[in-house]
Write a protein that holds these residues in place. Structure first.
Motif, PDB file in Angstrom:
ATOM      1  N   THR A   1       0.864  88.671  34.945  1.00  0.00           N
ATOM      2  CA  THR A   1       1.861  87.624  35.142  1.00  0.00           C
ATOM      3  C   THR A   1       1.493  86.834  36.388  1.00  0.00           C
ATOM      4  O   THR A   1       1.349  87.420  37.467  1.00  0.00           O
ATOM      5  CB  THR A   1       3.271  88.206  35.301  1.00  0.00           C
ATOM      6  OG1 THR A   1       3.572  89.027  34.167  1.00  0.00           O
ATOM      7  CG2 THR A   1       4.309  87.092  35.403  1.00  0.00           C
ATOM      8  N   SER A   2       1.316  85.515  36.233  1.00  0.00           N
ATOM      9  CA  SER A   2       0.941  84.648  37.338  1.00  0.00           C
ATOM     10  C   SER A   2       2.043  83.624  37.599  1.00  0.00           C
ATOM     11  O   SER A   2       2.586  83.038  36.654  1.00  0.00           O
ATOM     12  CB  SER A   2      -0.362  83.895  37.033  1.00  0.00           C
ATOM     13  OG  SER A   2      -1.468  84.760  37.054  1.00  0.00           O
ATOM     14  N   TYR A   3       2.342  83.407  38.875  1.00  0.00           N
ATOM     15  CA  TYR A   3       3.266  82.360  39.301  1.00  0.00           C
ATOM     16  C   TYR A   3       2.482  81.343  40.123  1.00  0.00           C
ATOM     17  O   TYR A   3       1.811  81.706  41.097  1.00  0.00           O
ATOM     18  CB  TYR A   3       4.403  82.944  40.132  1.00  0.00           C
ATOM     19  CG  TYR A   3       5.287  83.913  39.372  1.00  0.00           C
ATOM     20  CD1 TYR A   3       6.373  83.463  38.623  1.00  0.00           C
ATOM     21  CD2 TYR A   3       5.020  85.282  39.395  1.00  0.00           C
ATOM     22  CE1 TYR A   3       7.178  84.349  37.922  1.00  0.00           C
ATOM     23  CE2 TYR A   3       5.819  86.180  38.694  1.00  0.00           C
ATOM     24  CZ  TYR A   3       6.898  85.703  37.962  1.00  0.00           C
ATOM     25  OH  TYR A   3       7.689  86.584  37.273  1.00  0.00           O
ATOM     26  N   LEU A   4       2.571  80.067  39.716  1.00  0.00           N
ATOM     27  CA  LEU A   4       1.786  79.013  40.335  1.00  0.00           C
ATOM     28  C   LEU A   4       2.708  77.886  40.800  1.00  0.00           C
ATOM     29  O   LEU A   4       3.717  77.592  40.138  1.00  0.00           O
ATOM     30  CB  LEU A   4       0.770  78.441  39.338  1.00  0.00           C
ATOM     31  CG  LEU A   4      -0.040  79.429  38.502  1.00  0.00           C
ATOM     32  CD1 LEU A   4      -0.759  78.694  37.379  1.00  0.00           C
ATOM     33  CD2 LEU A   4      -1.037  80.160  39.371  1.00  0.00           C
ATOM     34  N   PRO A   5       2.390  77.211  41.903  1.00  0.00           N
ATOM     35  CA  PRO A   5       3.143  76.017  42.270  1.00  0.00           C
ATOM     36  C   PRO A   5       3.153  75.033  41.104  1.00  0.00           C
ATOM     37  O   PRO A   5       2.143  74.875  40.404  1.00  0.00           O
ATOM     38  CB  PRO A   5       2.383  75.468  43.479  1.00  0.00           C
ATOM     39  CG  PRO A   5       1.654  76.645  44.035  1.00  0.00           C
ATOM     40  CD  PRO A   5       1.294  77.498  42.854  1.00  0.00           C
ATOM     41  N   ALA A   6       4.271  74.351  40.900  1.00  0.00           N
ATOM     42  CA  ALA A   6       4.426  73.524  39.696  1.00  0.00           C
ATOM     43  C   ALA A   6       3.345  72.459  39.567  1.00  0.00           C
ATOM     44  O   ALA A   6       2.834  72.217  38.462  1.00  0.00           O
ATOM     45  CB  ALA A   6       5.815  72.883  39.689  1.00  0.00           C
ATOM     46  N   GLY A   7       2.993  71.816  40.662  1.00  0.00           N
ATOM     47  CA  GLY A   7       2.002  70.739  40.579  1.00  0.00           C
ATOM     48  C   GLY A   7       0.669  71.212  40.050  1.00  0.00           C
ATOM     49  O   GLY A   7       0.016  70.518  39.257  1.00  0.00           O
ATOM     50  N   ILE A   8       0.259  72.405  40.473  1.00  0.00           N
ATOM     51  CA  ILE A   8      -1.002  72.981  39.994  1.00  0.00           C
ATOM     52  C   ILE A   8      -0.800  73.640  38.637  1.00  0.00           C
ATOM     53  O   ILE A   8      -1.623  73.507  37.730  1.00  0.00           O
ATOM     54  CB  ILE A   8      -1.543  73.997  41.016  1.00  0.00           C
ATOM     55  CG1 ILE A   8      -1.891  73.289  42.331  1.00  0.00           C
ATOM     56  CG2 ILE A   8      -2.758  74.742  40.462  1.00  0.00           C
ATOM     57  CD1 ILE A   8      -2.234  74.241  43.465  1.00  0.00           C
ATOM     58  N   GLY A   9       0.315  74.317  38.488  1.00  0.00           N
ATOM     59  CA  GLY A   9       0.567  75.067  37.264  1.00  0.00           C
ATOM     60  C   GLY A   9       0.632  74.198  36.024  1.00  0.00           C
ATOM     61  O   GLY A   9       0.160  74.598  34.954  1.00  0.00           O
ATOM     62  N   ARG A  10       1.209  73.001  36.154  1.00  0.00           N
ATOM     63  CA  ARG A  10       1.293  72.109  34.987  1.00  0.00           C
ATOM     64  C   ARG A  10      -0.104  71.770  34.469  1.00  0.00           C
ATOM     65  O   ARG A  10      -0.335  71.685  33.264  1.00  0.00           O
ATOM     66  CB  ARG A  10       2.056  70.839  35.353  1.00  0.00           C
ATOM     67  CG  ARG A  10       3.565  71.022  35.504  1.00  0.00           C
ATOM     68  CD  ARG A  10       4.250  69.677  35.614  1.00  0.00           C
ATOM     69  NE  ARG A  10       5.698  69.807  35.723  1.00  0.00           N
ATOM     70  CZ  ARG A  10       6.374  69.781  36.870  1.00  0.00           C
ATOM     71  NH1 ARG A  10       5.703  69.622  38.016  1.00  0.00           N
ATOM     72  NH2 ARG A  10       7.683  69.903  36.885  1.00  0.00           N
ATOM     73  N   ARG A  11      -1.045  71.572  35.388  1.00  0.00           N
ATOM     74  CA  ARG A  11      -2.414  71.262  34.973  1.00  0.00           C
ATOM     75  C   ARG A  11      -3.087  72.500  34.372  1.00  0.00           C
ATOM     76  O   ARG A  11      -3.884  72.395  33.434  1.00  0.00           O
ATOM     77  CB  ARG A  11      -3.212  70.723  36.157  1.00  0.00           C
ATOM     78  CG  ARG A  11      -2.913  69.256  36.484  1.00  0.00           C
ATOM     79  CD  ARG A  11      -3.589  68.829  37.771  1.00  0.00           C
ATOM     80  NE  ARG A  11      -2.773  69.177  38.934  1.00  0.00           N
ATOM     81  CZ  ARG A  11      -3.223  69.179  40.180  1.00  0.00           C
ATOM     82  NH1 ARG A  11      -4.499  68.888  40.428  1.00  0.00           N
ATOM     83  NH2 ARG A  11      -2.432  69.495  41.178  1.00  0.00           N
ATOM     84  N   VAL A  12      -2.761  73.689  34.897  1.00  0.00           N
ATOM     85  CA  VAL A  12      -3.302  74.917  34.327  1.00  0.00           C
ATOM     86  C   VAL A  12      -2.794  75.117  32.900  1.00  0.00           C
ATOM     87  O   VAL A  12      -3.535  75.579  32.017  1.00  0.00           O
ATOM     88  CB  VAL A  12      -2.935  76.128  35.214  1.00  0.00           C
ATOM     89  CG1 VAL A  12      -3.240  77.438  34.510  1.00  0.00           C
ATOM     90  CG2 VAL A  12      -3.687  76.062  36.542  1.00  0.00           C
TER      91      VAL A  12
END
Length: 273
Positions: free
Chosen positions: A169-180
């Motif tokens: 389970t990974s949690y990413l900042p939204a700005g980066i996560g949306r691109r991921v």
């Protein structure tokens, strides 16, 4: 070895057969169970350091000669490894490696597919992937985000040649996560997707490793009995420029993975030399 060379209990020193000399290291006053455990430890290291499924181990007599152990101790050691699922006994074949443990280094920041290159095909079942509008406060704090800031959460069940190995389970900042989320989450490591999304290499990670008992849900996904021991790894990763990028929670099958690292001792202070 004949019956005169077998163990018959703690403290027993077997009499040598006529004309034969038993190596001194085969005779021990320690309980046979202890010696069997030590033999199992050595064999486990051999299996985890390069054996492949289907490899056949030497027979008990040969293993005893190689490891300096009685045939009974070897037999008990192999029983321990069978209980772990590492080997099986096949009629007409011998003792066969079933599924070796795969090594996952802790001294290099690498994804599972990178780590297991050459061992098989890593696939990812994407169980959930999307934006969390109200993530737990502990997550936003870890990622150094303002309270209530959205994050992207990705949960994947990871398999090697179809065998479940880990639940990530990974949690990413939204700005980066949306691109991921636009990347190939089913076929690639999240680390590679992060580097592509940011145009920046990963820098470092902090890890904490625990041994926990798998809850029924996790056990079902990993295909192990409920309560089985699994590695629980909390990993917090930053980009090379220092930005927090990934707070992960991993649950890894302890019966199929071994965690290893190469560590170096710092030079002792002058006062200690």
């Amino acid at each position: 070895m004949n019956g005169a060379e077998e163990d018959s209990g703690p403290g027993h020193t077997p009499a040598p057969a006529a004309g034969r000399r038993i190596p001194a290291e085969w005779v021990s006053s320690r309980p046979r169970a202890e010696r069997a455990r030590q033999v199992a430890d050595v064999l486990r290291q051999r299996i985890t350091s390069g054996a492949r499924t289907g490899d056949v181990l030497p027979d008990e007599r040969t293993l005893g000669a190689q490891l300096g152990a009685s045939r009974n101790a070897v037999r008990e050691a192999l029983a321990l490894l069978r209980d772990e699922g590492l080997v099986s006994r096949r009629r007409g074949v011998g003792t066969v490696v079933e599924t070796p443990k795969y090594g996952h280094g802790l001294d290099r920041l690498a994804g599972l597919a990178e780590t297991l290159t050459g061992h098989g095909t890593v696939t990812n079942e994407v169980r959930s992937a999307g934006l969390l509008a109200a993530p737990p406060e502990a997550i936003t704090e870890r990622l150094e985000l303002p309270p209530g800031a959205p994050v992207v959460c990705v949960e994947r069940l990871r398999r090697l040649d179809g065998l479940p190995l880990s639940l990530d389970t990974s949690y990413l900042p939204a700005g980066i996560g949306r691109r991921v989320l636009d990347g190939d989450l089913a076929g690639r490591d999240v680390f590679a997707l992060i580097e592509e999304a940011t145009g920046c290499l990963l820098g470092r990670a902090e890890l904490a490793v625990h041994a926990v008992n798998a809850d029924p849900g996790t056990a079902g996904l990993l295909q192990v009995p409920a309560g089985s021991a699994v590695f629980a790894i909390e990993r917090f990763t930053r980009l090379a420029d220092g930005r927090p990028v990934d707070a992960e929670s991993l649950r890894i099958r302890a019966d199929r993975m071994t965690l290893h690292a190469t560590v170096h001792r710092n030079r002792a202070p002058a006062a200690d030399r």
